[in-house]
Design an enzyme around this catalytic site. Structure first.
Site, PDB file in Angstrom:
ATOM      1  CG  ASN A 394      -1.959   1.122   1.151  1.00  0.00           C
ATOM      2  OD1 ASN A 394      -1.932   1.951   0.256  1.00  0.00           O
ATOM      3  ND2 ASN A 394      -2.827   1.187   2.135  1.00  0.00           N
ATOM      4  CG  ASP A 395       1.594   3.292   3.691  1.00  0.00           C
ATOM      5  OD1 ASP A 395       0.544   3.822   3.284  1.00  0.00           O
ATOM      6  OD2 ASP A 395       1.779   2.961   4.871  1.00  0.00           O
ATOM      7  CB  VAL A 396       5.889   0.579  -0.873  1.00  0.00           C
ATOM      8  CG1 VAL A 396       6.402   0.351   0.521  1.00  0.00           C
ATOM      9  CG2 VAL A 396       5.087  -0.597  -1.364  1.00  0.00           C
ATOM     10  CB  THR A 397       1.914   1.619  -4.545  1.00  0.00           C
ATOM     11  OG1 THR A 397       0.749   1.724  -3.707  1.00  0.00           O
ATOM     12  CG2 THR A 397       2.437   0.208  -4.518  1.00  0.00           C
ATOM     13  CB  ALA A 435       2.038   6.023   6.402  1.00  0.00           C
TER      14      ALA A 435
END
Lengths: 465, 103
Positions: A394-397, A435
């Site tokens: 999720n956050d890494v995209t 996050a």
């Protein structure tokens, strides 16, 4: 009984073998040989220790029994543990190294003659300092790893535990450790030694509780580093070069991994250690996320998109590990490959709960390692790919990291998933990631959300292909 | 004046940190998990301290307070040594290259 000079040479050899063990990991081809060097180094170190002590009385057999008990437990765990549980396992192992360091230090403190360190109540000053460092760091490693283990295992909530005055309290305890070490050296009192240990256990515990679940890659690496420094401290006490070399290797290894992980999140080491990340933002984000339109689809739509693609990039994340979807994913990829679709995998440095977590899971599912790429290697390819299949990440995209300076993850290197012609996003719901922020990718034109369990969705897509 | 042996050990320590630094940077990121499990295993070389603790005591009994700590430490370290190396081996055995010929 062999001379101490000869045994020192053998310890040096085993230290060199340990260096070669790590060196082997520079490529998967040489890694197995590296592991063999490591085992050899360990066998040499243990054998030489037995020979140099030269005590082959009943005690020797008792030692063998304890060695065997531990060995059997270790071997059993190593064969039984599922690959998805690797972070917990490593955390658990760290705690054992820490505790072993504490016990060795305690034993050396109680019976210094055995180690040539002086006499109880009259231990050499240098040894006493080394011993306290080894014991204190070992204790911190132990209790810190236990907390990390509990958080990873889900026994303890992964969300940060914070309270008022946390950092001043921790600072105070750390200062007290230094003072206690000083007092211990000046008085040689065993009571102070016990207090020092208790306080160190406590601070290990307090240091890790404010750190949230997705920061675990940093925590595990850091504890890895600590276990090394503890071993080195004991190595100085025992005047043993194998331990000193190993301690230094492991210590720097863990430190480098922590650095890589922090960089992967664009956060300073201190902000991770101070913790509390993701705890405060969660509430604020819930307000803004209504209204925006989201396209959602089913397995059939996803299969259609992928069938018509010529290249697909897969972005796995922690969710894949939780859903145990790696095998189902590989089956889907096999089907795609049969249709002459090019498939590669993109791994973000902090995907998962420990460094390299995703790579191991994919390897377990028989994904060849030359189809798996790191962020820098593959990030330019998204623009040319037809479909990005985001599974459990999720956050890494999140493109916000590139566009919104206000965002807590601004500046974090992210995978340029949105540049793909279409994005398939497998997720249970629209809830924000660790996050605590909304992912803009959900609302892009070319994104199709697939709301389902990662494993089930992947299997359904395979059926529809 | 003679150099204190401590200085030599410190030299080994510092140089090993540098070796560790360069060696670990050359580890491929896809093997970071095995790196952690193998460093786990090798740091359990602390077992040599545990063996000395449990065998080198000068008391007549096998079990005195300090040797008992040694015995427990041996078991703890052994769990790590066997567990660490074996699980690393298990992981490394899974890393395979793409098969050249398509089936």
């Amino acid at each position: 009984m062999i001379s101490s000079n000869l045994s020192a040479i053998f310890y040096l050899i085993s230290g060199v073998l340990f260096i070669l063990a790590l060196r082997g990991l520079s490529s998967p081809e040489t890694s197995r040989q590296g592991n063999f060097f490591g085992i050899l180094g360990m066998i040499i170190a243990i054998t030489v220790t037995f020979l140099s002590v030269g005590n082959f009385s009943t005690g020797f057999f008792v030692v063998l029994i304890f060695l065997l008990i531990g060995g059997l437990i270790g071997a059993f765990i190593a064969y039984k543990i599922p690959m998805t549980a690797m972070p917990e396992l490593v955390a658990g192992f760290h705690s054992l190294v820490g505790l072993a360091a504490v016990f060795v230090a305690v034993s050396a403190f109680l019976n210094p003659e055995a180690f040539n360190l002086g006499y109880p109540g009259d231990i050499k000053l240098a040894s006493l300092i080394e011993m306290s460092i080894g014991a204190a760091v070992g204790a911190i490693t132990f209790s810190g790893s236990i907390i990390a283990f509990l958080k990873l295992q889900g026994i303890m909530s992964g969300s940060p535990i914070t309270f008022k005055g946390q950092h001043p309290l921790n600072g105070l305890i750390l200062i007290s450790i230094v003072i206690l070490t000083y007092l211990l050296c000046s008085t040689q009192s065993s009571n102070i030694f016990w207090i020092l240990l208790a306080v160190s256990f406590l601070i290990g515990f307090l240091l890790i509780i404010p750190i949230g679940g997705a920061d675990m890659p940093v925590v595990i690496s850091m504890l890895n580093s600590y276990s090394g420094w503890a071993a080195a401290g004991i190595g100085f006490t025992l005047e043993n070069s194998a331990l000193i070399i190993t301690g230094a290797l492991v210590g720097s290894s863990g430190a480098i991994l922590s650095y890589i992980m922090c960089k992967g999140m664009n956060r300073s080491f201190f902000s991770v250690i101070l913790g509390g990340f993701g705890a405060t933002e969660q509430s604020s984000s819930s307000k803004s996320k209504e209204q925006k339109p989201v396209k959602s689809g089913n397995a059939d739509d996803a299969a259609f998109l992928m069938k018509n693609a010529s290249s697909v990039i897969i972005v796995p994340g922690y969710g894949m590990a939780v859903a145990q979807a790696q095998h189902a994913l590989r089956e889907m990829v096999d089907t795609l490959k049969k249709n002459d679709i090019k498939v590669s995998y993109a791994i973000h440095p902090v995907a998962g709960r420990m460094p390299g977590h995703m790579n191991v899971l994919l390897a377990e599912a028989n994904v060849p390692y030359d189809e798996v790429f790191e962020l820098e290697e593959i990030n330019n390819d998204f623009a040319n790919a037809d479909v990005a299949f985001v599974i459990g990440a999720n956050d890494v995209t999140n493109p916000v990291a590139k566009t919104d300076p206000q965002s807590p993850i601004y500046g974090m290197p992210v995978l340029d998933v949105e540049k793909c012609k279409s994005v398939l996003f497998v997720k249970r719901s629209l809830s924000p990631g660790y996050a605590g922020i909304d992912n803009d990718l959900f609302y892009k034109e070319n994104t199709l959300m697939l709301f389902a369990d990662a494993k089930k969705m992947t299997e359904d897509i395979t059926k529809n292909l | 004046m003679e150099i204190d042996p401590f200085i030599f050990r410190l030299s080994i320590f510092i140089l090993s940190i540098f070796i560790g630094y360069y060696v670990v940077w050359s580890v491929t990121p896809s093997l970071h998990t095995p790196l952690m499990s193998v460093t786990n295993a090798i740091s359990s070389v602390i077992i040599v301290g545990a063996i000395i603790a449990s065998l080198a005591g000068n008391s007549d009994t096998i079990f005195d307070t300090s040797s008992i700590f040694g015995f427990i430490a041996i078991s703890l370290a052994a769990i790590n040594i066997f567990g660490g190396f074996l699980v690393t081996q298990r992981m490394l055995a899974m890393y395979k290259k793409k098969k050249k010929n398509k089936e």
